[in-house]
Design a protein around this motif. Structure first.
Motif, PDB file in Angstrom:
ATOM      1  N   MET A   1       0.851  -1.308  -0.029  1.00 10.99           N
ATOM      2  CA  MET A   1      -0.180  -0.015   0.043  1.00 10.99           C
ATOM      3  C   MET A   1       0.785   1.143   0.048  1.00 10.99           C
ATOM      4  O   MET A   1       0.431   2.188  -0.654  1.00 10.99           O
ATOM      5  N   ILE A   2       2.010   1.494   0.609  1.00 16.58           N
ATOM      6  CA  ILE A   2       3.135   2.509   0.603  1.00 16.58           C
ATOM      7  C   ILE A   2       3.337   2.657  -0.867  1.00 16.58           C
ATOM      8  O   ILE A   2       3.424   3.996  -1.113  1.00 16.58           O
ATOM      9  N   THR A   3       3.654   1.716  -1.359  1.00 16.95           N
ATOM     10  CA  THR A   3       4.242   1.790  -2.643  1.00 16.95           C
ATOM     11  C   THR A   3       2.905   2.714  -3.543  1.00 16.95           C
ATOM     12  O   THR A   3       3.421   3.507  -4.630  1.00 16.95           O
ATOM     13  N   LEU A   4       1.852   2.180  -3.546  1.00 20.73           N
ATOM     14  CA  LEU A   4       0.861   2.584  -4.328  1.00 20.73           C
ATOM     15  C   LEU A   4       0.566   4.055  -3.814  1.00 20.73           C
ATOM     16  O   LEU A   4       0.431   5.057  -4.666  1.00 20.73           O
ATOM     17  N   ALA A   5       0.714   4.460  -2.506  1.00 20.61           N
ATOM     18  CA  ALA A   5       0.130   5.837  -2.183  1.00 20.61           C
ATOM     19  C   ALA A   5       1.430   6.635  -2.541  1.00 20.61           C
ATOM     20  O   ALA A   5       1.298   7.992  -2.869  1.00 20.61           O
ATOM     21  N   ILE A   6       2.636   6.214  -2.554  1.00 20.72           N
ATOM     22  CA  ILE A   6       3.856   6.915  -3.182  1.00 20.72           C
ATOM     23  C   ILE A   6       3.581   7.223  -4.507  1.00 20.72           C
ATOM     24  O   ILE A   6       3.809   8.681  -5.053  1.00 20.72           O
ATOM     25  N   ILE A   7       3.319   6.521  -5.510  1.00 22.18           N
ATOM     26  CA  ILE A   7       2.867   6.536  -6.780  1.00 22.18           C
ATOM     27  C   ILE A   7       1.741   7.615  -6.947  1.00 22.18           C
ATOM     28  O   ILE A   7       1.853   8.541  -7.823  1.00 22.18           O
ATOM     29  N   ALA A   8       0.499   7.543  -6.124  1.00 20.02           N
ATOM     30  CA  ALA A   8      -0.337   8.311  -6.238  1.00 20.02           C
ATOM     31  C   ALA A   8      -0.106   9.627  -6.060  1.00 20.02           C
ATOM     32  O   ALA A   8      -0.473  10.612  -6.543  1.00 20.02           O
ATOM     33  N   ILE A   9       0.730  10.121  -4.854  1.00 13.65           N
ATOM     34  CA  ILE A   9       1.062  11.375  -4.619  1.00 13.65           C
ATOM     35  C   ILE A   9       1.954  12.009  -5.575  1.00 13.65           C
ATOM     36  O   ILE A   9       1.857  13.005  -5.949  1.00 13.65           O
ATOM     37  N   THR A  10       2.830  11.239  -6.189  1.00 17.62           N
ATOM     38  CA  THR A  10       3.788  11.632  -7.108  1.00 17.62           C
ATOM     39  C   THR A  10       2.970  12.088  -8.419  1.00 17.62           C
ATOM     40  O   THR A  10       3.182  13.042  -9.007  1.00 17.62           O
ATOM     41  N   CYS A  11       2.305  11.341  -8.870  1.00 15.36           N
ATOM     42  CA  CYS A  11       1.305  11.535  -9.865  1.00 15.36           C
ATOM     43  C   CYS A  11       0.256  12.882  -9.812  1.00 15.36           C
ATOM     44  O   CYS A  11       0.634  13.646 -10.715  1.00 15.36           O
ATOM     45  N   ILE A  12      -0.167  12.877  -8.773  1.00 10.52           N
ATOM     46  CA  ILE A  12      -0.879  14.237  -8.448  1.00 10.52           C
ATOM     47  C   ILE A  12      -0.283  15.396  -8.485  1.00 10.52           C
ATOM     48  O   ILE A  12      -0.453  16.200  -9.041  1.00 10.52           O
ATOM     49  N   ALA A  69       7.521  -5.290  -4.748  1.00  6.60           N
ATOM     50  CA  ALA A  69       8.282  -6.535  -4.727  1.00  6.60           C
ATOM     51  C   ALA A  69       9.268  -6.328  -3.398  1.00  6.60           C
ATOM     52  O   ALA A  69       9.592  -7.564  -2.744  1.00  6.60           O
ATOM     53  N   VAL A  70       9.497  -5.212  -3.078  1.00  2.00           N
ATOM     54  CA  VAL A  70      10.543  -5.000  -1.900  1.00  2.00           C
ATOM     55  C   VAL A  70       9.864  -4.451  -0.678  1.00  2.00           C
ATOM     56  O   VAL A  70      10.389  -4.320   0.620  1.00  2.00           O
ATOM     57  N   GLU A  71       8.550  -3.848  -0.873  1.00  2.00           N
ATOM     58  CA  GLU A  71       8.035  -3.388   0.122  1.00  2.00           C
ATOM     59  C   GLU A  71       7.899  -3.955   1.521  1.00  2.00           C
ATOM     60  O   GLU A  71       8.157  -3.633   2.850  1.00  2.00           O
ATOM     61  N   GLY A  72       7.489  -5.263   1.466  1.00  7.05           N
ATOM     62  CA  GLY A  72       7.471  -6.231   2.614  1.00  7.05           C
ATOM     63  C   GLY A  72       8.863  -6.443   3.294  1.00  7.05           C
ATOM     64  O   GLY A  72       8.765  -6.501   4.697  1.00  7.05           O
ATOM     65  N   PHE A  73       9.874  -6.245   2.707  1.00  7.47           N
ATOM     66  CA  PHE A  73      11.255  -6.403   3.489  1.00  7.47           C
ATOM     67  C   PHE A  73      11.577  -5.071   4.493  1.00  7.47           C
ATOM     68  O   PHE A  73      11.794  -5.344   5.515  1.00  7.47           O
ATOM     69  N   TYR A  74      11.097  -4.050   3.986  1.00 13.02           N
ATOM     70  CA  TYR A  74      11.427  -2.848   4.809  1.00 13.02           C
ATOM     71  C   TYR A  74      10.229  -2.615   5.828  1.00 13.02           C
ATOM     72  O   TYR A  74      10.476  -2.568   6.888  1.00 13.02           O
ATOM     73  N   THR A  75       8.910  -3.382   5.580  1.00 11.44           N
ATOM     74  CA  THR A  75       7.823  -3.151   6.475  1.00 11.44           C
ATOM     75  C   THR A  75       8.345  -4.301   7.828  1.00 11.44           C
ATOM     76  O   THR A  75       8.197  -3.829   8.828  1.00 11.44           O
ATOM     77  N   ALA A  76       8.709  -5.605   7.151  1.00 10.30           N
ATOM     78  CA  ALA A  76       9.286  -6.366   8.258  1.00 10.30           C
ATOM     79  C   ALA A  76      10.335  -5.912   9.103  1.00 10.30           C
ATOM     80  O   ALA A  76      10.519  -6.131  10.386  1.00 10.30           O
ATOM     81  N   ASN A  77      11.288  -4.938   8.601  1.00  9.45           N
ATOM     82  CA  ASN A  77      12.417  -4.641   9.263  1.00  9.45           C
ATOM     83  C   ASN A  77      12.311  -3.341  10.092  1.00  9.45           C
ATOM     84  O   ASN A  77      12.934  -2.928  11.085  1.00  9.45           O
ATOM     85  N   LEU A  78      11.369  -2.275   9.470  1.00 13.70           N
ATOM     86  CA  LEU A  78      11.251  -1.155  10.254  1.00 13.70           C
ATOM     87  C   LEU A  78      10.013  -0.533  10.445  1.00 13.70           C
ATOM     88  O   LEU A  78       9.623   0.495  11.058  1.00 13.70           O
ATOM     89  N   GLY A  79       8.818  -1.547  10.099  1.00 12.45           N
ATOM     90  CA  GLY A  79       7.298  -1.320  10.608  1.00 12.45           C
ATOM     91  C   GLY A  79       6.611  -0.745   9.514  1.00 12.45           C
ATOM     92  O   GLY A  79       7.039  -0.708   8.141  1.00 12.45           O
ATOM     93  N   ALA A  80       5.456  -0.353   9.958  1.00 10.18           N
ATOM     94  CA  ALA A  80       4.502   0.170   8.534  1.00 10.18           C
ATOM     95  C   ALA A  80       4.984   0.915   7.699  1.00 10.18           C
ATOM     96  O   ALA A  80       4.671   0.987   6.624  1.00 10.18           O
TER      97      ALA A  80
END
Length: 200
Positions: A1-12, A69-80
């Protein structure tokens, strides 16, 4: 979801800035504004604006495929918000050398998320070096693309021609690798094991 949020904010923000010169000027990396006026937000907001639709599309498509593909790695190590922290850190680190080099240059400007996207891409490559990725409709192993990408970026950065910030690409890639290894050093041994088992 963070990836999609970044994409949405950047596009807007990018679409708004393409139609609003004042907004573009307020967000773009313009070194004197940081050096003289302490507008440090520009070290991040430059990544929210793009030169044109194709520039935006290429960066966001790359982010869409590899960020998820990599978002889950950072979520697991640094939180949401781990991936968001990684992405923002990549924006700052990838542009700092450019800023320091041009901080007295009133004619220099830089924009686009390419440095942070490079960090995401290389974090993916570090964890899955033999995955097949599509480059200009040609499939190739991710690690081969990484070597070609770095070689091309170094060559073009030394030439110093054109409007592409190849330095940001290189520093972004380096940040992606370094930050990933910092979060989980065992990724290095996994990477080396994968390299020893090539799959084409």
């Amino acid at each position: 979801m963070i990836t999609l949020a970044i994409i949405a904010i950047t596009c807007i923000v990018s679409f708004m800035a393409l139609n609003n010169g004042r907004l573009m000027n307020d967000l773009i990396l313009w070194p004197p504004a940081i050096a003289r006026n302490r507008e440090y937000h520009r070290l991040v907001t430059y990544g929210l604006v793009h030169a044109d639709f194709n520039h935006l599309l290429f960066n966001m498509l790359t982010l869409f495929f590899f960020g998820r593909a990599v978002e889950g790695f950072y979520t697991a190590n640094l939180g949401a918000l781990g991936f968001a922290l990684f992405y923002i850190g990549a924006l700052v680190v990838s542009i700092l050398p450019t800023y320091l080099k041009n901080r007295g240059n009133p004619n220099y400007r830089s924009l686009g998320a390419s440095g942070a996207v490079s960090a995401v891409l290389f974090a993916f490559i570090l964890r899955a070096p033999w995955s097949s990725i599509i480059v200009l409709v040609v499939p190739m192993p991710a690690i081969i693309y990484a070597v070609l990408y770095v070689a091309y970026s170094v060559y073009m950065d030394r030439r110093g021609q054109g409007n592409v910030n190849h330095s940001a690409h290189l520093w972004g890639a380096a940040f992606g690798v370094a930050f990933t290894l910092l979060m989980q050093p065992s990724v290095l041994s996994h990477f080396l094991e994968q390299l020893a088992q090539p799959r084409f």
